[in-house]
Write a protein that holds these residues in place. Sequence first.
Motif, PDB file in Angstrom:
ATOM      1  N   PHE C 145       1.976 -15.687  -1.423  1.00 19.95           N
ATOM      2  CA  PHE C 145       1.407 -14.503  -0.786  1.00 19.95           C
ATOM      3  C   PHE C 145      -0.087 -14.296  -1.021  1.00 19.95           C
ATOM      4  O   PHE C 145      -0.730 -13.569  -0.296  1.00 19.95           O
ATOM      5  N   LEU C 146      -0.641 -14.904  -2.055  1.00 20.19           N
ATOM      6  CA  LEU C 146      -2.016 -14.551  -2.388  1.00 20.19           C
ATOM      7  C   LEU C 146      -2.992 -15.717  -2.315  1.00 20.19           C
ATOM      8  O   LEU C 146      -4.191 -15.533  -2.380  1.00 20.19           O
ATOM      9  N   ARG C 147      -2.468 -16.934  -2.178  1.00 21.45           N
ATOM     10  CA  ARG C 147      -3.352 -18.081  -2.238  1.00 21.45           C
ATOM     11  C   ARG C 147      -4.231 -18.204  -0.998  1.00 21.45           C
ATOM     12  O   ARG C 147      -5.396 -18.572  -1.078  1.00 21.45           O
ATOM     13  N   TRP C 148      -3.635 -17.862   0.154  1.00 22.12           N
ATOM     14  CA  TRP C 148      -4.320 -18.141   1.418  1.00 22.12           C
ATOM     15  C   TRP C 148      -5.215 -17.012   1.894  1.00 22.12           C
ATOM     16  O   TRP C 148      -5.813 -17.092   2.948  1.00 22.12           O
ATOM     17  N   ASN C 149      -5.275 -15.952   1.145  1.00 27.27           N
ATOM     18  CA  ASN C 149      -6.115 -14.845   1.613  1.00 27.27           C
ATOM     19  C   ASN C 149      -7.069 -14.381   0.521  1.00 27.27           C
ATOM     20  O   ASN C 149      -7.342 -13.205   0.380  1.00 27.27           O
ATOM     21  N   MET C 150      -7.560 -15.337  -0.243  1.00 24.92           N
ATOM     22  CA  MET C 150      -8.492 -15.000  -1.323  1.00 24.92           C
ATOM     23  C   MET C 150      -9.684 -14.236  -0.773  1.00 24.92           C
ATOM     24  O   MET C 150     -10.163 -14.505   0.312  1.00 24.92           O
ATOM     25  N   GLY C 151     -10.153 -13.296  -1.574  1.00 17.52           N
ATOM     26  CA  GLY C 151     -11.353 -12.578  -1.188  1.00 17.52           C
ATOM     27  C   GLY C 151     -11.084 -11.330  -0.365  1.00 17.52           C
ATOM     28  O   GLY C 151     -11.963 -10.519  -0.167  1.00 17.52           O
ATOM     29  N   GLN C 152      -9.834 -11.194   0.133  1.00 17.97           N
ATOM     30  CA  GLN C 152      -9.518  -9.972   0.888  1.00 17.97           C
ATOM     31  C   GLN C 152      -8.870  -8.988  -0.073  1.00 17.97           C
ATOM     32  O   GLN C 152      -7.642  -8.803  -0.081  1.00 17.97           O
ATOM     33  N   ASP C 153      -9.705  -8.333  -0.865  1.00 14.51           N
ATOM     34  CA  ASP C 153      -9.223  -7.485  -1.966  1.00 14.51           C
ATOM     35  C   ASP C 153      -8.119  -6.534  -1.558  1.00 14.51           C
ATOM     36  O   ASP C 153      -7.052  -6.493  -2.150  1.00 14.51           O
ATOM     37  N   LEU C 154      -8.434  -5.756  -0.519  1.00 12.73           N
ATOM     38  CA  LEU C 154      -7.527  -4.684  -0.160  1.00 12.73           C
ATOM     39  C   LEU C 154      -6.212  -5.234   0.369  1.00 12.73           C
ATOM     40  O   LEU C 154      -5.135  -4.768   0.017  1.00 12.73           O
ATOM     41  N   ARG C 155      -6.317  -6.264   1.187  1.00 14.11           N
ATOM     42  CA  ARG C 155      -5.110  -6.854   1.752  1.00 14.11           C
ATOM     43  C   ARG C 155      -4.202  -7.383   0.642  1.00 14.11           C
ATOM     44  O   ARG C 155      -2.987  -7.199   0.666  1.00 14.11           O
ATOM     45  N   GLN C 156      -4.816  -8.018  -0.356  1.00  8.76           N
ATOM     46  CA  GLN C 156      -4.009  -8.540  -1.456  1.00  8.76           C
ATOM     47  C   GLN C 156      -3.365  -7.415  -2.255  1.00  8.76           C
ATOM     48  O   GLN C 156      -2.194  -7.504  -2.637  1.00  8.76           O
ATOM     49  N   ALA C 157      -4.121  -6.343  -2.470  1.00 13.43           N
ATOM     50  CA  ALA C 157      -3.540  -5.203  -3.185  1.00 13.43           C
ATOM     51  C   ALA C 157      -2.337  -4.665  -2.417  1.00 13.43           C
ATOM     52  O   ALA C 157      -1.299  -4.339  -2.995  1.00 13.43           O
ATOM     53  N   LEU C 158      -2.473  -4.605  -1.083  1.00 15.49           N
ATOM     54  CA  LEU C 158      -1.387  -4.068  -0.271  1.00 15.49           C
ATOM     55  C   LEU C 158      -0.173  -4.987  -0.294  1.00 15.49           C
ATOM     56  O   LEU C 158       0.970  -4.534  -0.329  1.00 15.49           O
ATOM     57  N   ILE C 159      -0.423  -6.295  -0.279  1.00 13.72           N
ATOM     58  CA  ILE C 159       0.692  -7.242  -0.359  1.00 13.72           C
ATOM     59  C   ILE C 159       1.454  -7.026  -1.664  1.00 13.72           C
ATOM     60  O   ILE C 159       2.687  -6.979  -1.691  1.00 13.72           O
ATOM     61  N   THR C 160       0.705  -6.840  -2.767  1.00  9.22           N
ATOM     62  CA  THR C 160       1.403  -6.643  -4.034  1.00  9.22           C
ATOM     63  C   THR C 160       2.113  -5.290  -4.073  1.00  9.22           C
ATOM     64  O   THR C 160       3.139  -5.149  -4.729  1.00  9.22           O
ATOM     65  N   ILE C 161       1.590  -4.293  -3.351  1.00  9.28           N
ATOM     66  CA  ILE C 161       2.320  -3.017  -3.264  1.00  9.28           C
ATOM     67  C   ILE C 161       3.675  -3.253  -2.598  1.00  9.28           C
ATOM     68  O   ILE C 161       4.718  -2.801  -3.074  1.00  9.28           O
ATOM     69  N   ALA C 162       3.663  -4.008  -1.485  1.00 14.08           N
ATOM     70  CA  ALA C 162       4.915  -4.288  -0.783  1.00 14.08           C
ATOM     71  C   ALA C 162       5.882  -5.028  -1.702  1.00 14.08           C
ATOM     72  O   ALA C 162       7.080  -4.708  -1.766  1.00 14.08           O
ATOM     73  N   ILE C 163       5.358  -5.993  -2.451  1.00 10.27           N
ATOM     74  CA  ILE C 163       6.227  -6.739  -3.369  1.00 10.27           C
ATOM     75  C   ILE C 163       6.790  -5.818  -4.436  1.00 10.27           C
ATOM     76  O   ILE C 163       7.973  -5.901  -4.798  1.00 10.27           O
ATOM     77  N   SER C 164       5.970  -4.888  -4.912  1.00  9.62           N
ATOM     78  CA  SER C 164       6.461  -3.984  -5.959  1.00  9.62           C
ATOM     79  C   SER C 164       7.570  -3.075  -5.422  1.00  9.62           C
ATOM     80  O   SER C 164       8.528  -2.790  -6.126  1.00  9.62           O
ATOM     81  N   VAL C 165       7.440  -2.640  -4.167  1.00  7.09           N
ATOM     82  CA  VAL C 165       8.496  -1.811  -3.565  1.00  7.09           C
ATOM     83  C   VAL C 165       9.807  -2.598  -3.521  1.00  7.09           C
ATOM     84  O   VAL C 165      10.875  -2.091  -3.879  1.00  7.09           O
ATOM     85  N   ILE C 166       9.702  -3.860  -3.113  1.00  9.04           N
ATOM     86  CA  ILE C 166      10.911  -4.685  -2.996  1.00  9.04           C
ATOM     87  C   ILE C 166      11.519  -4.944  -4.377  1.00  9.04           C
ATOM     88  O   ILE C 166      12.726  -4.766  -4.581  1.00  9.04           O
ATOM     89  N   ILE C 167      10.694  -5.336  -5.344  1.00  9.84           N
ATOM     90  CA  ILE C 167      11.227  -5.621  -6.686  1.00  9.84           C
ATOM     91  C   ILE C 167      11.889  -4.370  -7.267  1.00  9.84           C
ATOM     92  O   ILE C 167      12.995  -4.422  -7.794  1.00  9.84           O
ATOM     93  N   ALA C 168      11.214  -3.232  -7.148  1.00  5.57           N
ATOM     94  CA  ALA C 168      11.766  -2.003  -7.730  1.00  5.57           C
ATOM     95  C   ALA C 168      13.145  -1.716  -7.146  1.00  5.57           C
ATOM     96  O   ALA C 168      14.086  -1.387  -7.869  1.00  5.57           O
ATOM     97  N   ASP C 169      13.282  -1.867  -5.826  1.00  3.20           N
ATOM     98  CA  ASP C 169      14.570  -1.579  -5.196  1.00  3.20           C
ATOM     99  C   ASP C 169      15.629  -2.601  -5.605  1.00  3.20           C
ATOM    100  O   ASP C 169      16.788  -2.256  -5.820  1.00  3.20           O
TER     101      ASP C 169
END
Lengths: 468, 357, 365
Positions: C145-169
């Motif tokens: 999820f994070l290798r191909w979009n280096m440098g896009q700070d906000l997008r990466q933060a949002l991707i990890t938010i989505a992952i955190s929602v999934i893991i928590a559930d």
Amino acid sequence: MGRLRGRRWRILLPFAAMAIVAAAIAASSLAAHSASVIRLAIMSDCKGAFGGAYELDIGGAEAALAQYAHGKPVSSKKPSAGMTGITIAGHPVKIVGYGCGNDTVPVAISETKRLMEQLKADIMIGPLSGDEAVTIAHYAQKHPTKTFIIGTAGSQDPTLQIAPKNMFRYHGDGAQWNAGTGILAYKKLGWRKAAIIMDDYSFGWTSAAGLIADFCGAGGKIVKRVFPPLNTTDYAPYVQQLPAPSKVDGYFWVVGGTGTGPSLKAYESAYGKVDPKKFVGNLFFFFQSGFADVAPRLIGAYYGGFGNAPGLKTAGAKQYEATMKKWFGPAGFNVTDSFVYNYFNAAHALVIGLTKSGGALGASLNASLPRSIKAGYQVSNGGQVKLDSNRQAIADQYPQQIVKGPDGKPAAKIVGYVPGVDQSFGGFFKKTSPPPGRSQPPCVKHKFPWAGHIKAVQNGVITKKTIG
Amino acid sequence: MSPFAWHPRPMSEKNLVELVIGVTLLLFLAVFPVFGVGYWVSFVLTQTFLIGIAAASLVFLTAYGGMVSLAQTALYGISAFALGNMVTKGAVKGLHLGLDPWLAVVLAIAITTAIGLVFGAVASRSAGIYFLMITLTYAVIAFTFFGQVTQVSGFSGIAGIADRTPALVGDPVTQPNRLYYIALVTALVVYFAIRHVVRTPFGISLQGVRDDPVRMGSLGYNVALHRTLAFTFAAFIASLAGVLYGWWNGVIAPDNVGLGATVDLLIVAVIGGLGRVEGAWLGAFAFVVINNYVRDVSVPVLGGSFNTVIGLIFLAIVIVSPSGLMGLWDRLWDAAGYREGSGPRAAAAAGTAGPQA
Amino acid sequence: MRRAVSAFDWRLLVRRLPVGVAVGTTVFALVWVLFWAPSTNFGPAIHSPANFLITLLNGLTLAALMFIVASGFSLIFGLMRVVNMAHGSFLLLGGYIAYEVQQSMTNGGGLTVFSSQVNAWDWLVPAIVAAAAIGGIGLVTQQVFLRWNMGQDLRQALITIAISVIIADQVVAHFPLESSIEKGSAVNTSWPGAIDRLVNLHIAGVQYSVARLTMLGLGVAVGIALWLWLYRTKTGMVIRAGVDDRQMTSALGVNIQVTFAIAFVVGASLAALGGAVFTSYAGVNPTTDGQWLLNSLVVVIVGGLGSIFGTVAGALLYALVYNFSISYLPTTGGDCCGQYSPVLTFVLLALVLAFRPQGLFGRPA
């Protein structure tokens, strides 16, 4: 659209599709409302501190609908899979949805709106917890044509301060659940000076209020009140504020939800191993539906009940437990848990009320909902839980003790029987008095109706011996 | 090029299509309550309008100020808490001052805007990820403040706000259409206000500050002041959403401004698209609808509740279109034009429509 | 000339104001806690040295745990500029994994085992398994999820938010694994019996928990290990070079992608290690993830993103202010003031950021 060259109009196709979907949704929610179907919603928590109680709550309510209203569970292992065939007074009853709260106010209100407005429920059984019930009480006030039967919430306000006419509660609040337990600490454990630590929100205050009123009423003194915020990462600095074990006779421990374990661990790293004789808790000390993990270190400690009486050997209790096992035995949860019990009674009352009203809803149903119902763990008043004028239960309470069970695991044992506890504690809590808070109620000597009438319970049998 | 510059410059084809869609949608929304379903009026759309307003304040800061703020939820919460404390009376929590409903609204907006000014002044020296962080601490301060200070709230929050609305608003429960139209009009006003502000000299220099703060500073512009004022303006917009939320929901509680709610608003803005103000409402609509209609869906194999589904949807959107649904629309448009070979301009635009965040 | 001089003085004053305020506040806080502290729980330190010492140790030991967790967050951010919003979820899942492993090693049967039945291995193996498992999940997250979009700070933060929602559930849906317990229940593990006791410090008669002191030791050990790794090995050198200038480092022929992957694995593992410790120290439940994401954010924000020393400073400041404000704010009745400690803590953090936007040890953006 002459300027749209080529096939650019295709870009509008997705929008057209979305419009059609939206129209279909709108039409479907318009169409489905057949007049004779009674629409019921069950509201619980599926996330947050009490997320584990979701199936228990739904299971309790559905068992009553199966037993008394011809419902057939889709799965006896998973209550939330649904139920078919419910019929009351000739009317089919449809469970339109299950509410999924997370123990917060915003989600409680948006789930309530979804259930009552989108899915058009006429009746709600729920919610699960204190602040949620406060919010839904305010909602109920504004929606007088709907009926709300609280699932298992322990805050005082919904039926004392707010008290909407279309809201009913067939179980005690957090203070009622602890009635008699403070007296036990005074009489049986011989405490005179105690400190209390309580969650800093409405359920913590209400639950603590029951213990404080009772203990001080018997003549005890609360020397310190400490109130850590919910979800505290480190309880150590709060525990440190409690007087050392040598300075007090004991501690009332009203830290619950997810904080019971962490706060007790913080105590142990401050003062060494927990001495069960110096601890009296509320229902969170032995919370069958999840927090039993802190129980092993507390074997021997007393705690306030949850309105339930696991192991009580009365005909009513046995019948209730058999009914639960019959419908949801395979689900594997503890049927004596009060999450199950309170939702069961709420749904049972609903069946009686709808039968009497002939399926009529609103004011007619509110008038028909029973002012007393036969409940499994109720003994006084002929086994009937009575409602007071605020539609709040007057019910027996059972202080309990954590003991070592036959399999070596901790188990709950009822030690006392406190007959007919009402929400006002015999007039001590009033609509006009300040609601329970950080320094409310004050510590004063007071004789409560049950003082001198608390009976010992041995092996599940209520004896004649008075213990407080 | 500003996507909104349809006047006085001649309209591009895309502007025209967007204008037609926008006006059609607006007409549809204007008459919707007449034949619409009650729940869609009172819950889905009214909520979309007001969440969209809050999200628009975030999009404005991001798109034109280069400031990704996590404090917008806190600010709209502060406005609702202020309203609740001032307007309610009787046996509810909070200060229940029982002020005149309109006076309370004005004061709530003024207080929130003033707090926005202070917050903005403190944060104005930060940029980028540091700005995100400091605004996050604002959000946490708001949450702990309202949770702990029981005089103004406590965890159960303040109820009964909807009982004391101005006569114009009426009772949102029995007269949901009024609040629907008020929210719709407010959303429109906010939309046009933002479009106007970004074309004023202040708005232009704000965009300069966004693109190159050092150069703007050496040209004599007060960078910190521009950021502060932009933040204050955004706080004002958020306060409007807060007042509407108070009326609409009747209850405001600390969890409305908690970490979860803060992240939710960011999700709304991102789903819609952080580059264009319209995206705020599009994102709000998608968020409200997804939240309501995937409740009974669960993912095979993985299991779990609808939260997993929401997480997966969100993940998909961020991966497929980092500039959100509005970005998707831009790319679709360009792609459609490119296929038809309708000129070099479209082709050039398609070439630059790569992912950007 | 006079006007020019006076303007100069003003600016100097304004520039030095933050330092002055900081020094003044610190001195006041010290005097308050040590000598004054009227109507507080314990009174000043000179009257009650034992309580002062306990508060100090509580602060230091909490800081150690915060450091373990936040250093992983800081490492990932410093090198990759990824604000890993799934850090709290990694900790949560790590805690549940540690619990399951300890249960199966000690036949707990769904109940907390007593520390007397737990030996050092029964604690260490769960922690290592948790760290390894989460390291693996971290690797997948980074590569997919994070290798191909280096440098896009906000997008990466949002991707990890989505992952955190999934893991928590997913955690709530499946843990604890024992069928007899409700899913999503709180769980905790036990410290080994050898450290689950109090020790007499022979200072002011204070008895203190060996487990908490061990936690402090663990935090120090993690700190030293990180320092040795970053400052004394080739990988560490590459990471530090990458933090300074990513493009230049890869231009020099270093395979920065491997370095990224290693750093992400280590960062995620540290979250899980912190989770294993926290599960023994307090216990995990479905609300733990948000709580620890916040703790990590606060620590690295205050200390300065991407700096190991900053993380130490941030953890110390946060934990000490939190502990001392609870104990040493005046208590003048039910509604004042100890419970306002969280508010005070965060206001202080906002002030630190107002004067030093990049944090105490961070470099300007």
